[in-house]
Design an enzyme around this catalytic site. Structure first.
Site, PDB file in Angstrom:
ATOM      1  N   CYS A 113       0.395  -1.105  -0.204  1.00 54.97           N
ATOM      2  CA  CYS A 113      -0.012  -0.050   0.277  1.00 54.97           C
ATOM      3  C   CYS A 113       1.012   0.998  -0.109  1.00 54.97           C
ATOM      4  O   CYS A 113       0.424   2.017   0.288  1.00 54.97           O
ATOM      5  CB  CYS A 113      -0.930   0.379   1.215  1.00 54.97           C
ATOM      6  SG  CYS A 113      -2.370  -1.014   1.195  1.00 54.97           S
ATOM      7  N   HIS A 238      -3.695   7.528   2.368  1.00 51.02           N
ATOM      8  CA  HIS A 238      -3.960   6.148   1.863  1.00 51.02           C
ATOM      9  C   HIS A 238      -5.289   5.888   2.390  1.00 51.02           C
ATOM     10  O   HIS A 238      -6.079   5.694   3.477  1.00 51.02           O
ATOM     11  CB  HIS A 238      -3.338   4.564   2.209  1.00 51.02           C
ATOM     12  CG  HIS A 238      -3.448   3.473   2.110  1.00 51.02           C
ATOM     13  ND1 HIS A 238      -3.948   3.754   1.421  1.00 51.02           N
ATOM     14  CD2 HIS A 238      -3.667   2.486   3.057  1.00 51.02           C
ATOM     15  CE1 HIS A 238      -4.043   1.963   1.038  1.00 51.02           C
ATOM     16  NE2 HIS A 238      -4.488   1.380   2.443  1.00 51.02           N
ATOM     17  N   ASN A 268     -10.873   0.321   0.124  1.00 53.99           N
ATOM     18  CA  ASN A 268      -8.806   0.453  -0.618  1.00 53.99           C
ATOM     19  C   ASN A 268      -7.774  -0.584  -1.591  1.00 53.99           C
ATOM     20  O   ASN A 268      -8.467  -1.645  -1.689  1.00 53.99           O
ATOM     21  CB  ASN A 268      -8.367  -0.752   0.529  1.00 53.99           C
ATOM     22  CG  ASN A 268      -6.690  -0.683   0.984  1.00 53.99           C
ATOM     23  OD1 ASN A 268      -6.137  -0.183  -0.009  1.00 53.99           O
ATOM     24  ND2 ASN A 268      -7.064  -1.652   1.885  1.00 53.99           N
TER      25      ASN A 268
END
Length: 311
Positions: A113, A238, A268
């Site tokens: 990520c 994020h 996500n």
């Protein structure tokens, strides 16, 4: 003075929208359960119609279209992905072929990520040393291909998509002015994908480490930039879930009205969340030239990082 600046951004999102209600027919979950715990209401899923490389190429072309460059002007392509379509060659080479960037060196980075921020830092190094002039940094993730669709603790969290930006040497005060990266491989088993398997995650432990590490990274990047939290105009974190975003903002001393959030619409998308958010923020007029921007991420590894940017 910054070495590099982001001169354009782009994104691609699969057209197919999967809502929480849709997932109720697939796995033991509910819209209420997902929304209250994550803030996610829907996500995009690519299906078999498009590959991760194709999504990355479309995002890259979008960034090129918003610049004054052609694909042949790109001399370095860096792709962040946790979901390559194949192990060899690198997805960056597949993207290079798809967009016709015949003069580019191409390789992948594996920062999960946090990979897009890692890719920006690698681009900065290549430009600063004179090894590249026009760098295309792409994050492309087909997370749906590595999920266990019987595991409600993971499959409801993720989505597919791609974001991109073009990085050049800074012509003035705009650009990356503060950087911090960290990692801890001792905690890798808390969020991982075993060989040939699907994503495994220990949710509560990931949450605690994510908030702590993202707050620390934000603090260190601001220190590196010689800035304080109150000077930040926009935080682009994020987009893992809204509770992590809210906690990171709180511990970083940045009010939520200065935080860009789109996790409710996309879930996500691993490393693609930040470049997609950047592109959307520009399109919506939320991110404008001259702003002080902080962007921060955390993911498997564990690996985390933050960049302070004069936009």
């Amino acid at each position: 003075m910054p070495f590099v600046e982001i001169v354009s951004t782009g994104r691609f999102l699969p057209p197919s929208v999967t809502t929480n209600a849709d997932l109720e027919s697939i796995v033991d979950t509910s819209n209420e359960w997902i929304t209250t715990r994550t803030g996610i209401k829907e996500r995009r899923l690519a299906g078999n119609e498009i590959s991760a490389a194709q999504m990355g190429a479309k995002a890259g072309v979008d960034a090129l279209d918003k610049s004054d460059l052609n694909a042949s002007d790109i001399d370095l392509i860096i792709v962040s992905t946790a979901t390559p379509d194949r192990l060899l060659p690198s997805m960056a080479c597949d993207v290079q072929a798809l967009i016709g960037a015949v003069n580019a060196v191409a390789f992948d980075v594996g920062g999960a990520c946090s990979g897009f921020l890692y890719g920006l830092t690698v681009a900065e190094g290549h430009i600063a040393t004179g090894h590249a002039t026009n760098v295309l940094v792409i994050a492309a993730e087909k997370m749906s291909s590595i999920l266990d669709w019987n595991d409600r603790s993971t499959c409801v969290l993720f989505g597919d998509g791609a974001g991109a930006c073009i990085v050049q040497r800074s012509a003035g005060s705009r650009g990356i002015i503060g950087t911090y990266h960290g990692s801890d491989g001792n905690l890798a088993e808390l969020l991982h994908r075993p060989p040939g398997g699907l994503v495994k995650m220990s949710g509560q432990e990931v949450y605690r480490n994510a908030v702590r590490s993202m707050a620390l990274a934000s603090e260190r990047a601001l220190e590196d930039a010689g800035m304080k939290a109150e000077e930040i105009d926009l935080l682009i974190p994020h987009q893992a879930n809204v509770r992590i975003i809210e906690s990171t903002a709180r511990y970083s001393g940045i009010p939520m009205d200065k935080v860009f959030v789109n996790v409710d619409r996309y879930g996500n998308m691993s490393s693609a969340t930040i470049p997609v958010a950047m592109d959307e923020a520009i399109e919506q007029g939320v991110l404008e030239e001259g702003m002080n921007v902080l962007t921060v991420a955390f993911g498997a590894g564990f690996a985390w990082g933050a960049l302070a940017i004069k936009w």
